[in-house]
Write an enzyme that holds these catalytic residues in place. Structure first.
Site, PDB file in Angstrom:
ATOM      1  CG  ASN A 150      10.585  18.378  17.114  1.00 30.81           C
ATOM      2  OD1 ASN A 150      11.189  19.248  17.726  1.00 30.81           O
ATOM      3  ND2 ASN A 150      10.376  17.181  17.613  1.00 30.81           N
ATOM      4  CD  GLU A 248      15.206  17.899  27.152  1.00 28.12           C
ATOM      5  OE1 GLU A 248      14.359  18.178  26.297  1.00 28.12           O
ATOM      6  OE2 GLU A 248      15.041  18.145  28.348  1.00 28.12           O
ATOM      7  CB  CYS A 282      12.629  13.602  19.951  1.00 26.72           C
ATOM      8  SG  CYS A 282      11.644  14.271  21.319  1.00 26.72           S
ATOM      9  CD  GLU A 462      17.018  14.530  36.321  1.00 30.45           C
ATOM     10  OE1 GLU A 462      15.823  14.206  36.451  1.00 30.45           O
ATOM     11  OE2 GLU A 462      17.959  13.747  36.538  1.00 30.45           O
TER      12      GLU A 462
HETATM   13  P1  NAD Z   1      19.281  20.600  15.158  1.00 28.16           P
HETATM   14  O1  NAD Z   1      20.259  19.930  16.048  1.00 28.16           O
HETATM   15  O2  NAD Z   1      19.613  20.776  13.732  1.00 28.16           O
HETATM   16  O3  NAD Z   1      18.938  22.076  15.679  1.00 28.16           O
HETATM   17  C1  NAD Z   1      18.436  22.316  16.986  1.00 28.16           C
HETATM   18  C2  NAD Z   1      18.737  23.743  17.387  1.00 28.16           C
HETATM   19  O4  NAD Z   1      20.157  23.869  17.500  1.00 28.16           O
HETATM   20  C3  NAD Z   1      18.326  24.787  16.356  1.00 28.16           C
HETATM   21  O5  NAD Z   1      17.898  25.950  17.036  1.00 28.16           O
HETATM   22  C4  NAD Z   1      19.607  25.055  15.595  1.00 28.16           C
HETATM   23  O6  NAD Z   1      19.658  26.335  15.009  1.00 28.16           O
HETATM   24  C5  NAD Z   1      20.622  24.944  16.714  1.00 28.16           C
HETATM   25  N1  NAD Z   1      21.994  24.618  16.299  1.00 28.16           N
HETATM   26  C6  NAD Z   1      22.416  23.921  15.214  1.00 28.16           C
HETATM   27  N2  NAD Z   1      23.762  23.865  15.189  1.00 28.16           N
HETATM   28  C7  NAD Z   1      24.196  24.530  16.297  1.00 28.16           C
HETATM   29  C8  NAD Z   1      25.481  24.800  16.833  1.00 28.16           C
HETATM   30  N3  NAD Z   1      26.600  24.392  16.244  1.00 28.16           N
HETATM   31  N4  NAD Z   1      25.561  25.498  17.987  1.00 28.16           N
HETATM   32  C9  NAD Z   1      24.442  25.921  18.618  1.00 28.16           C
HETATM   33  N5  NAD Z   1      23.196  25.695  18.152  1.00 28.16           N
HETATM   34  C10 NAD Z   1      23.074  25.004  17.002  1.00 28.16           C
HETATM   35  O7  NAD Z   1      17.928  19.807  15.353  1.00 28.16           O
HETATM   36  P2  NAD Z   1      16.564  20.019  14.581  1.00 28.16           P
HETATM   37  O8  NAD Z   1      16.726  19.467  13.205  1.00 28.16           O
HETATM   38  O9  NAD Z   1      16.086  21.405  14.766  1.00 28.16           O
HETATM   39  O10 NAD Z   1      15.577  19.090  15.433  1.00 28.16           O
HETATM   40  C11 NAD Z   1      15.395  17.741  15.196  1.00 28.16           C
HETATM   41  C12 NAD Z   1      16.207  16.911  16.163  1.00 28.16           C
HETATM   42  O11 NAD Z   1      15.883  17.260  17.501  1.00 28.16           O
HETATM   43  C13 NAD Z   1      15.905  15.439  16.051  1.00 28.16           C
HETATM   44  O12 NAD Z   1      17.097  14.708  16.128  1.00 28.16           O
HETATM   45  C14 NAD Z   1      15.039  15.166  17.279  1.00 28.16           C
HETATM   46  O13 NAD Z   1      15.061  13.823  17.717  1.00 28.16           O
HETATM   47  C15 NAD Z   1      15.637  16.082  18.265  1.00 28.16           C
HETATM   48  N6  NAD Z   1      14.701  16.372  19.344  1.00 28.16           N
HETATM   49  C16 NAD Z   1      14.946  15.846  20.576  1.00 28.16           C
HETATM   50  C17 NAD Z   1      14.035  16.066  21.611  1.00 28.16           C
HETATM   51  C18 NAD Z   1      14.251  15.504  22.997  1.00 28.16           C
HETATM   52  O14 NAD Z   1      13.566  15.930  23.914  1.00 28.16           O
HETATM   53  N7  NAD Z   1      15.152  14.562  23.189  1.00 28.16           N
HETATM   54  C19 NAD Z   1      12.895  16.833  21.369  1.00 28.16           C
HETATM   55  C20 NAD Z   1      12.691  17.330  20.091  1.00 28.16           C
HETATM   56  C21 NAD Z   1      13.603  17.105  19.081  1.00 28.16           C
END
Ligand code: NAD
Length: 482
Positions: A150, A248, A282, A462
């Site tokens: 995102n 996160e 997020c 953090e």
């Molecule tokens: P996602 O969990 O699908 O993927 C995130 C990353 O993890 C990608 O690089 C993906 O390839 C990798 N991934 C997926 N499965 C994995 C596994 N089994 N092992 C290791 N890596 C793996 O998330 P997304 O759809 O890319 O992003 C959206 C989500 O991220 C939303 O839920 C959003 O709220 C969250 N987000 C949180 C924050 C925060 O700071 N808390 C910031 C941005 C986005």
């Protein structure tokens, strides 16, 4: 068609097995590049390069590490226009958002941790007259940084910068959905004189190379930003091997609007919180809770503002709403809107797919900014993260009800509070279950503060020196002297 490469040992490397994934442009739906579908052989090369680079990088002076990060920060700034365009194409976000938020913040992350590297210190405690404790903080070795789609370069740099500043070597994995800016960044690393092997970037799927990185015995810690379900899977994989974890995760954040708010500022702020980056941040405020006495007036003004937003070609500087990131994600968002209707929600505006005017965007993945009202706190629409341009509006009756509704989800990432009553703001900030509470603002960031959420929104996150400490192993030395 452009083929992206991994970045291993300072070189741009094609995937060993020669497999690639298609990379579409969300605004057009057309494939415009391909990324490596990396596998175990690529990972072994990257870990070996990182292990070989670790002794020198960890022993280098803080000044040296800071200079490398500063050069990178400057290169990101100098190439901001190119990176913003690339991110807009890759992600579907308006170029104005990429140019004013993502890329400047990516550069700021690197700059901040360059400075932090030179200021990082460890603790000493004079226990009594003849005992002294001091703590050594060793970098961990090879660590993994896994980031989402995102805010691609912004969150990628937010993870790698403290790890590198603390003296670790990194295996970075950007999202397979938005690989382009991390690839361009690897070329900037070459220009910045980043020593080979210190940062390695592997592209590919989450369940594929992502999971392999998590499971690799050479990886000492995992810093992950992404969805809560993925975080749970990673935590389950890492726990038996006692790997350090920072997660996160997702959010379902409330914006709380009180009758005594500054009207214009609140309308503008809650609109931005709800719909920035098509609601795909997020921290977005996807539940707008409004004090009952002003509910109808606020709702009508809010609808008017949402309807005035321009959904258009992300590359047009006047576009405020671009495409959502993928066809699958668009379908998920449209499914959530259907669910809201089935739950009895009233769609006030938007409610479906939309086609912008630009001819090239005819087949792109665009969802009209959508407002829904009439749903209680327990329904799926107010419980599940939609992560799209969909905001639910509900009235509340007094502070107690506001807090109860705000806290009534499994998530606890962020909240924003809009009121001119200072006492109330302090009172409520304490009670809200959120890792970040913004008062009369949204998404302002000070990199010294902790970033992340409570409850199912994450653990171990953090800011500032703490973000660097995460990437170190503390060792206490206790000296008794006469
Ligand atoms: P996602 O969990 O699908 O993927 C995130 C990353 O993890 C990608 O690089 C993906 O390839 C990798 N991934 C997926 N499965 C994995 C596994 N089994 N092992 C290791 N890596 C793996 O998330 P997304 O759809 O890319 O992003 C959206 C989500 O991220 C939303 O839920 C959003 O709220 C969250 N987000 C949180 C924050 C925060 O700071 N808390 C910031 C941005 C986005």
């Amino acid at each position: 068609m452009e083929r992206l490469a991994n970045y291993i040992n300072g070189e741009l490397s094609p995937p060993v097995a020669g497999r690639y994934l298609d990379n579409p442009e969300p605004a057009t739906g057309l494939i415009y590049s391909q990324l490596p579908d990396s596998g175990g052989e690529d990972l072994d090369l990257a870990v070996a390069a990182a292990e070989a680079a670790f002794p020198d990088w960890s022993a280098a002076t803080a000044d040296h590490r800071a200079r490398v990060l500063q050069r990178l920060a400057r290169l990101v700034r100098d190439n901001a226009a190119m990176l913003a365009r690339a991110e807009s194409v890759d992600n579907g976000k308006p170029i104005s958002v990429a140019a004013t938020v993502d890329i400047p913040r990516a550069s700021a992350n690197l700059e901040f941790f360059a400075a932090a590297a030179t200021q990082f210190h460890s603790e000493a405690h004079a226990t009594d007259h003849n005992t002294l404790n001091y703590t050594l903080r060793h970098p961990l070795g090879v660590v993994a940084c896994i980031s989402p789609w995102n805010l691609p370069l912004y969150l990628f740099t937010w993870k790698i910068a403290p790890a590198l500043a603390a003296g670790n070597c990194v295996i970075g994995k950007p999202s397979e959905i938005t690989p382009m800016t991390a690839y361009l960044f690897s070329r900037l690393c070459q220009d910045a004189g980043m020593p080979p092997g210190v940062l390695n970037i592997l592209h590919g799927t989450g369940p594929g190379i992502g999971q392999q990185i998590v499971d690799h015995p050479g990886v000492k810690a995992i810093s992950f930003t992404g969805g809560t379900a993925t975080g749970a899977r990673i935590a389950a994989s890492a726990a038996p091997r006692f790997r350090k974890l920072s997660l996160e995760l997702g959010g379902k954040n409330p914006s709380l609007v009180f009758a005594d708010c500054d009207w214009e500022r609140t309308l503008e702020g809650t609109l931005r919180a709800g719909f920035s980056n098509q609601g795909q941040i997020c921290l977005c405020g996807s539940r707008v809770l409004v004090e009952a006495s002003i509910y109808e007036r606020f709702r009508d003004a809010f609808v008017e503002q949402v309807e005035a937003m321009t959904v258009g070609d992300p590359l047009d500087p006047d576009t405020s709403q671009g495409a959502v990131v993928s066809a699958a994600h668009m379908e998920k968002i449209l499914g959530c809107i259907d669910t809201a209707r089935q739950e009895g929600g009233r769609v006030l505006c938007g409610g479906g797919r939309v086609q912008p005017d630009a001819a090239r965007c005819r087949d792109g993945w665009f969802v009209a900014p959508t407002l829904i009202e009439g749903l209680g706190p327990d329904c799926r629409t107010n419980q599940e993260e939609i992560f799209g341009p969909v905001v639910s509006l509900s009235p509340f009756d007094g502070e107690e009800d506001a807090v109860a509704q705000a806290n009534a989800t499994r998530y606890g990432l962020a909240a924003s509070l809009w009121s001119r009553d200072v006492d109330r703001c302090h009172r409520m900030a304490r009670q809200l279950e959120a890792g970040m509470v913004w008062v009369n603002c949204w998404m302002l960031r000070d990199l010294r503060t902790p970033m992340g959420g409570m409850k199912d929104s994450g653990v171990g996150r953090e800011g500032g020196f703490e973000a660097m400490r995460f990437f170190t192993e503390p060792k206490n030395v206790c000296i008794s002297y006469r």
